[in-house]
Scaffold this active site. Structure first.
Site, PDB file in Angstrom:
ATOM      1  N   GLU A 150      35.957  81.112  76.900  1.00 22.14           N
ATOM      2  CA  GLU A 150      36.166  81.050  78.354  1.00 22.14           C
ATOM      3  C   GLU A 150      34.935  80.631  79.151  1.00 22.14           C
ATOM      4  O   GLU A 150      34.997  79.757  80.011  1.00 22.14           O
ATOM      5  CB  GLU A 150      36.641  82.418  78.867  1.00 22.14           C
ATOM      6  CG  GLU A 150      37.989  82.822  78.322  1.00 22.14           C
ATOM      7  CD  GLU A 150      38.531  84.072  78.978  1.00 22.14           C
ATOM      8  OE1 GLU A 150      38.468  84.194  80.209  1.00 22.14           O
ATOM      9  OE2 GLU A 150      39.019  84.953  78.256  1.00 22.14           O
ATOM     10  N   GLU A 169      53.968  75.104  89.734  1.00 23.56           N
ATOM     11  CA  GLU A 169      54.872  76.197  90.142  1.00 23.56           C
ATOM     12  C   GLU A 169      55.351  77.045  88.961  1.00 23.56           C
ATOM     13  O   GLU A 169      55.915  78.113  89.163  1.00 23.56           O
ATOM     14  CB  GLU A 169      56.047  75.661  90.987  1.00 23.56           C
ATOM     15  CG  GLU A 169      56.945  74.634  90.341  1.00 23.56           C
ATOM     16  CD  GLU A 169      56.264  73.274  90.115  1.00 23.56           C
ATOM     17  OE1 GLU A 169      56.749  72.535  89.258  1.00 23.56           O
ATOM     18  OE2 GLU A 169      55.239  72.977  90.779  1.00 23.56           O
ATOM     19  N   GLU A 186      33.278  85.127  75.239  1.00 28.07           N
ATOM     20  CA  GLU A 186      31.954  84.600  74.861  1.00 28.07           C
ATOM     21  C   GLU A 186      32.033  83.226  74.211  1.00 28.07           C
ATOM     22  O   GLU A 186      31.209  82.360  74.472  1.00 28.07           O
ATOM     23  CB  GLU A 186      31.265  85.570  73.895  1.00 28.07           C
ATOM     24  CG  GLU A 186      30.787  86.829  74.577  1.00 28.07           C
ATOM     25  CD  GLU A 186      30.272  87.890  73.613  1.00 28.07           C
ATOM     26  OE1 GLU A 186      29.756  88.908  74.089  1.00 28.07           O
ATOM     27  OE2 GLU A 186      30.400  87.716  72.372  1.00 28.07           O
ATOM     28  N   ASP A 213      51.518  79.607  84.198  1.00 32.35           N
ATOM     29  CA  ASP A 213      50.778  79.119  83.009  1.00 32.35           C
ATOM     30  C   ASP A 213      51.390  77.837  82.441  1.00 32.35           C
ATOM     31  O   ASP A 213      51.182  77.519  81.263  1.00 32.35           O
ATOM     32  CB  ASP A 213      50.710  80.190  81.897  1.00 32.35           C
ATOM     33  CG  ASP A 213      49.896  81.408  82.315  1.00 32.35           C
ATOM     34  OD1 ASP A 213      48.974  81.250  83.134  1.00 32.35           O
ATOM     35  OD2 ASP A 213      50.202  82.514  81.840  1.00 32.35           O
ATOM     36  N   GLY A 236      34.741  89.531  87.047  1.00 35.19           N
ATOM     37  CA  GLY A 236      34.142  88.273  87.477  1.00 35.19           C
ATOM     38  C   GLY A 236      33.187  87.628  86.486  1.00 35.19           C
ATOM     39  O   GLY A 236      32.284  86.893  86.887  1.00 35.19           O
ATOM     40  N   THR A 237      33.394  87.851  85.188  1.00 36.75           N
ATOM     41  CA  THR A 237      32.466  87.219  84.235  1.00 36.75           C
ATOM     42  C   THR A 237      32.658  85.698  84.210  1.00 36.75           C
ATOM     43  O   THR A 237      31.694  84.966  83.990  1.00 36.75           O
ATOM     44  CB  THR A 237      32.622  87.791  82.804  1.00 36.75           C
ATOM     45  OG1 THR A 237      33.916  87.491  82.304  1.00 36.75           O
ATOM     46  CG2 THR A 237      32.374  89.284  82.769  1.00 36.75           C
ATOM     47  N   LEU A 285      50.200  82.471  93.323  1.00 40.18           N
ATOM     48  CA  LEU A 285      50.108  81.545  94.453  1.00 40.18           C
ATOM     49  C   LEU A 285      51.488  80.941  94.703  1.00 40.18           C
ATOM     50  O   LEU A 285      52.159  80.513  93.762  1.00 40.18           O
ATOM     51  CB  LEU A 285      49.141  80.396  94.146  1.00 40.18           C
ATOM     52  CG  LEU A 285      47.690  80.743  93.813  1.00 40.18           C
ATOM     53  CD1 LEU A 285      46.893  79.461  93.595  1.00 40.18           C
ATOM     54  CD2 LEU A 285      47.062  81.576  94.920  1.00 40.18           C
ATOM     55  N   HIS A 339      43.168  80.873  81.091  1.00 34.65           N
ATOM     56  CA  HIS A 339      44.073  81.841  80.458  1.00 34.65           C
ATOM     57  C   HIS A 339      43.521  82.178  79.071  1.00 34.65           C
ATOM     58  O   HIS A 339      43.159  81.269  78.319  1.00 34.65           O
ATOM     59  CB  HIS A 339      45.493  81.271  80.356  1.00 34.65           C
ATOM     60  CG  HIS A 339      46.455  82.253  79.805  1.00 34.65           C
ATOM     61  ND1 HIS A 339      46.965  83.295  80.562  1.00 34.65           N
ATOM     62  CD2 HIS A 339      46.958  82.411  78.556  1.00 34.65           C
ATOM     63  CE1 HIS A 339      47.756  84.033  79.803  1.00 34.65           C
ATOM     64  NE2 HIS A 339      47.762  83.528  78.580  1.00 34.65           N
TER      65      HIS A 339
HETATM   66  C1  GAR Z   1      39.729  86.615  81.760  1.00 34.50           C
HETATM   67  O1  GAR Z   1      39.829  86.929  80.390  1.00 34.50           O
HETATM   68  C2  GAR Z   1      40.768  85.584  82.140  1.00 34.50           C
HETATM   69  O2  GAR Z   1      40.988  84.642  81.137  1.00 34.50           O
HETATM   70  C3  GAR Z   1      41.976  86.459  82.341  1.00 34.50           C
HETATM   71  O3  GAR Z   1      41.475  87.588  83.023  1.00 34.50           O
HETATM   72  C4  GAR Z   1      40.125  87.823  82.614  1.00 34.50           C
HETATM   73  C5  GAR Z   1      39.246  87.952  83.843  1.00 34.50           C
HETATM   74  O4  GAR Z   1      37.956  88.350  83.474  1.00 34.50           O
HETATM   75  N1  GAR Z   1      42.998  85.791  83.073  1.00 34.50           N
HETATM   76  C6  GAR Z   1      44.293  85.955  82.835  1.00 34.50           C
HETATM   77  O5  GAR Z   1      44.721  86.741  82.005  1.00 34.50           O
HETATM   78  C7  GAR Z   1      45.229  85.107  83.675  1.00 34.50           C
HETATM   79  N2  GAR Z   1      46.560  85.133  83.174  1.00 34.50           N
HETATM   80  P1  GAR Z   1      36.716  88.163  84.460  1.00 34.50           P
HETATM   81  O6  GAR Z   1      37.095  88.806  85.800  1.00 34.50           O
HETATM   82  O7  GAR Z   1      35.595  88.886  83.788  1.00 34.50           O
HETATM   83  O8  GAR Z   1      36.452  86.670  84.612  1.00 34.50           O
END
Ligand code: GAR
Length: 198
Positions: free
Chosen positions: A181, A148, A178, A151, A12-13, A94, A110
């Site tokens: 995202e 649908e 860092e 990505d 959950g960052t 989804l 992503h």
């Molecule tokens: C993140 O790096 C996000 O971009 C990735 O999962 C991680 C979740 O980290 N998502 C995917 O790969 C979706 N295809 P987080 O729980 O620390 O936010």
């Protein structure tokens, strides 16, 4: 003021980045009012609790089929008057009914520059493993609308991040989080809420 649901599956960052931006007054048009996790016991649920945000676990495994899972999600969104949905590391798919109910209102983050290293099977560390295996010198992150196609929705924002000699999937993942995202996702959410709230 729009009600935002953030869907998570892990640490959950990215959720935290959104909550921090909100706490600093960064999102005048939206508020995270619900966190949904696809798994019990993940740290993202602690983050929701610490921020005083309601949370619920909705696991695909608890439902006989995709349709029932989607119905549960949609009912939960409806009960909580959710306007915008953010997939922040949410690992369940989804279905069409959810996507159709929220056109251009579901965002996903992503951890690559789409269209590289995306689609079925590319999630979390696997994305960075593939980038290192290919030997790319630049990677990054993408925020896009969910449609649908996995990505495949319209791109909202991207940021490039350098790959360094000696990177491991873990070190690259950390730099992409860092440098890209945690900046891109809250900013995109602020923009979408502003547009929808006018
Ligand atoms: C993140 O790096 C996000 O971009 C990735 O999962 C991680 C979740 O980290 N998502 C995917 O790969 C979706 N295809 P987080 O729980 O620390 O936010």
């Amino acid at each position: 003021m729009l009600n935002v649901a953030v869907l998570v599956s892990g640490g959950g960052t990215n959720l935290q980045a959104i909550l921090d931006s909100e706490a600093k007054g960064g999102n005048p048009h939206g508020k995270v009012t619900l966190v949904i996790s696809s798994k019990e016991g993940v740290y993202a649920l602690e983050r929701a609790k610490n921020a005083g945000v309601k949370s619920e676990v909705i696991s695909r495994k608890s439902f006989a089929n995709q349709q029932d899972f989607d119905e549960k999600l949609l009912n939960t969104f409806k009960e909580n008057k959710i306007d915008v949905v953010v997939l922040a590391g949410f690992l369940s798919i989804l279905g069409e009914s959810v996507i159709k109910a929220y056109p251009n209102r579901i965002l996903n983050i992503h951890p690559s520059l789409i269209p590289s290293f995306c689609g079925a099977g590319y999630y979390g560390l696997k994305v960075h493993e593939a980038a290192l295996k290919k030997g790319v010198k630049v990677t990054g992150a993408t925020v896009h609308f969910v449609n649908e196609i996995c990505d495949g929705g319209a791109i909202i924002a991207q940021k490039a991040v350098e790959v360094l000699d000696g990177d491991t999937p873990e070190s690259l993942q950390k730099r992409v989080m860092e440098q890209a995202e945690w900046e891109l996702l809250p900013a995109a959410l602020v923009d979408i809420c502003k547009q929808l709230d006018c």
